[in-house]
Design a protein around this motif. Structure first.
Motif, PDB file in Angstrom:
ATOM      1  N   GLY A  30      92.010  65.940 -50.761  1.00  0.00           N
ATOM      2  CA  GLY A  30      91.006  67.093 -50.802  1.00  0.00           C
ATOM      3  C   GLY A  30      90.454  67.507 -49.424  1.00  0.00           C
ATOM      4  O   GLY A  30      90.547  66.678 -48.488  1.00  0.00           O
ATOM      5  N   LYS A  31      90.266  68.735 -49.414  1.00  0.00           N
ATOM      6  CA  LYS A  31      89.656  69.487 -48.063  1.00  0.00           C
ATOM      7  C   LYS A  31      88.358  68.432 -47.566  1.00  0.00           C
ATOM      8  O   LYS A  31      87.490  68.169 -48.260  1.00  0.00           O
ATOM      9  CB  LYS A  31      89.265  70.672 -48.312  1.00  0.00           C
ATOM     10  CG  LYS A  31      88.722  71.562 -47.017  1.00  0.00           C
ATOM     11  CD  LYS A  31      90.063  72.590 -46.636  1.00  0.00           C
ATOM     12  CE  LYS A  31      89.549  73.100 -45.214  1.00  0.00           C
ATOM     13  NZ  LYS A  31      90.226  72.841 -44.203  1.00  0.00           N
ATOM     14  N   THR A  32      88.533  68.090 -46.318  1.00  0.00           N
ATOM     15  CA  THR A  32      87.668  67.182 -45.633  1.00  0.00           C
ATOM     16  C   THR A  32      86.897  67.827 -44.449  1.00  0.00           C
ATOM     17  O   THR A  32      87.646  68.144 -43.687  1.00  0.00           O
ATOM     18  CB  THR A  32      88.303  65.703 -45.362  1.00  0.00           C
ATOM     19  OG1 THR A  32      88.781  65.362 -46.598  1.00  0.00           O
ATOM     20  CG2 THR A  32      87.443  64.899 -44.912  1.00  0.00           C
ATOM     21  N   LEU A  33      85.763  67.491 -44.253  1.00  0.00           N
ATOM     22  CA  LEU A  33      84.816  67.926 -43.108  1.00  0.00           C
ATOM     23  C   LEU A  33      84.527  66.453 -42.453  1.00  0.00           C
ATOM     24  O   LEU A  33      84.050  65.659 -43.313  1.00  0.00           O
ATOM     25  CB  LEU A  33      83.800  68.600 -43.441  1.00  0.00           C
ATOM     26  CG  LEU A  33      82.856  68.999 -42.243  1.00  0.00           C
ATOM     27  CD1 LEU A  33      83.418  69.841 -41.405  1.00  0.00           C
ATOM     28  CD2 LEU A  33      81.460  69.726 -42.999  1.00  0.00           C
ATOM     29  N   VAL A  34      84.583  66.223 -41.016  1.00  0.00           N
ATOM     30  CA  VAL A  34      83.939  65.285 -40.675  1.00  0.00           C
ATOM     31  C   VAL A  34      83.003  65.506 -39.510  1.00  0.00           C
ATOM     32  O   VAL A  34      82.982  66.654 -39.110  1.00  0.00           O
ATOM     33  CB  VAL A  34      85.026  64.288 -39.774  1.00  0.00           C
ATOM     34  CG1 VAL A  34      86.023  63.786 -40.505  1.00  0.00           C
ATOM     35  CG2 VAL A  34      85.557  65.094 -38.380  1.00  0.00           C
ATOM     36  N   ILE A  35      81.803  64.958 -39.655  1.00  0.00           N
ATOM     37  CA  ILE A  35      80.759  65.129 -39.029  1.00  0.00           C
ATOM     38  C   ILE A  35      80.343  64.164 -37.936  1.00  0.00           C
ATOM     39  O   ILE A  35      80.235  62.994 -38.366  1.00  0.00           O
ATOM     40  CB  ILE A  35      79.345  65.461 -39.832  1.00  0.00           C
ATOM     41  CG1 ILE A  35      79.840  66.666 -40.693  1.00  0.00           C
ATOM     42  CG2 ILE A  35      78.363  65.713 -38.917  1.00  0.00           C
ATOM     43  CD1 ILE A  35      78.385  66.868 -41.499  1.00  0.00           C
ATOM     44  N   ASP A  36      80.560  64.343 -36.583  1.00  0.00           N
ATOM     45  CA  ASP A  36      79.999  63.220 -35.468  1.00  0.00           C
ATOM     46  C   ASP A  36      78.475  63.156 -35.250  1.00  0.00           C
ATOM     47  O   ASP A  36      77.900  64.240 -34.763  1.00  0.00           O
ATOM     48  CB  ASP A  36      80.736  63.645 -34.177  1.00  0.00           C
ATOM     49  CG  ASP A  36      80.757  62.447 -33.599  1.00  0.00           C
ATOM     50  OD1 ASP A  36      80.267  61.363 -33.663  1.00  0.00           O
ATOM     51  OD2 ASP A  36      81.852  62.370 -32.364  1.00  0.00           O
TER      52      ASP A  36
END
Ligand SMILES: Nc1ncnc2c1ncn2[C@@H]1O[C@H](COP(=O)(O)OP(=O)(O)O)[C@@H](O)[C@H]1O
Ligand SMILES: [Mg+2]
Length: 255
Positions: A30-36
């Motif tokens: 599924g569409k994924t966002l990563v946050i640092d």
């Protein structure tokens, strides 16, 4: 949208490695966002190795947390995953704000704006109890706690659990957590640490991520794991386990 925060108070406990390869595996589902949310910016370096510094300096997680950029302005859209990057300036967060509660609540509201765009959000965190950690814990549906073999492993776990319950008290919301043993060998000492984790009944222990030279070198070279290799399968299985925890109603095709 489900938010998975990868966290351990201890540095060098495979947080960034886990966040990177878990996000990559989730992105196949599924569409994924990563946050640092770590000023070390290892996640940013991995997913955006060639991104122009000038752009990073104006649009990053710090400018978002301080309300100086909109979420649409800080998201870098890539084919594999989308990224909200961090830079070293994130170290200033604690100096420019005095209210972790406010920051956390605003962060949640901001994330809600992109709720419909993503199935999964994976957040990497610093190895210390800072506002960044509070915010990352606050927005999490699941906190994955990578645990590596060390004398201090259980102590670090307990400190993080304290931090999580402090966040729960602050916001009166219960957090789902899971342990992820990483880098363990077969020695008696190592097995004892895993056994102690498994004794903590209310927190599930996920299948181990093996110690692997290719995980280390591929991550350092900013390359994804080789498809169908043992490490690739370990993170693929982790993605399935994580989904099972956060979406118990989800049925895998052909399962
Ligand atoms: N499964 C693994 N096999 C081999 N090396 C690993 C593995 N997981 C992490 N490492 C290495 O351990 C070190 C610390 O990992 P890292 O993810 O940077 O930890 P943290 O983000 O918690 O500080 C890095 O050098 C990384 O390459
Ligand atoms: Mg890290």
């Amino acid at each position: 949208m489900k938010v998975i925060t990868v966290s351990n108070i201890k540095g060098g406990s495979a947080k960034s490695t886990t966040a990177i390869h878990l996000a990559t595996a989730l992105a196949r589902r599924g569409k994924t966002l990563v946050i640092d949310l770590d000023m070390q910016a290892d996640l940013t370096d991995f997913f955006l190795p060639d991104y122009p510094i000038e752009r990073l300096e104006n649009h990053n997680i710090l400018s978002l947390l301080l309300g100086r950029s909109s979420i649409e302005d800080v998201i870098v859209r890539k084919t594999l995953v989308d990224v909200i990057p961090a830079t070293l300036t994130l170290s200033k967060l604690v100096r420019v704000t005095e209210d972790p509660l406010f920051i956390s609540q605003e962060f949640k509201k901001t994330l809600d704006k992109v709720r419909d765009q993503y199935s999964y959000v994976v957040i990497d965190t610093p190895g210390a109890a800072k506002y960044e950690l509070t915010s990352a814990l606050f927005v999490a549906n699941l906190v994955v706690i990578p645990v590596t073999p060390s004398k201090w492993a259980i102590r670090a776990v307990n400190l993080l659990l304290d931090e999580i319950s402090a966040t729960e008290n602050l916001f009166s919301a219960k957090k789902m957590t899971a342990f992820l043993p990483s880098l363990f060998g077969t020695s008696k000492k190592h097995r004892e640490i895993i056994d102690r984790l498994k004794q903590i009944e209310e927190i599930p222990t996920l299948n181990e991520i093996p110690k692997s030279e290719s995980i280390k070198t591929k991550t350092e070279k900013h390359e994804p794991l080789k498809k169908d290799s043992i490490p690739w399968f370990a993170f693929d299985r982790l993605a399935d386990e994580v989904i099972k925890l956060i979406e118990p109603e989800f049925r895998f095709p052909f399962a």
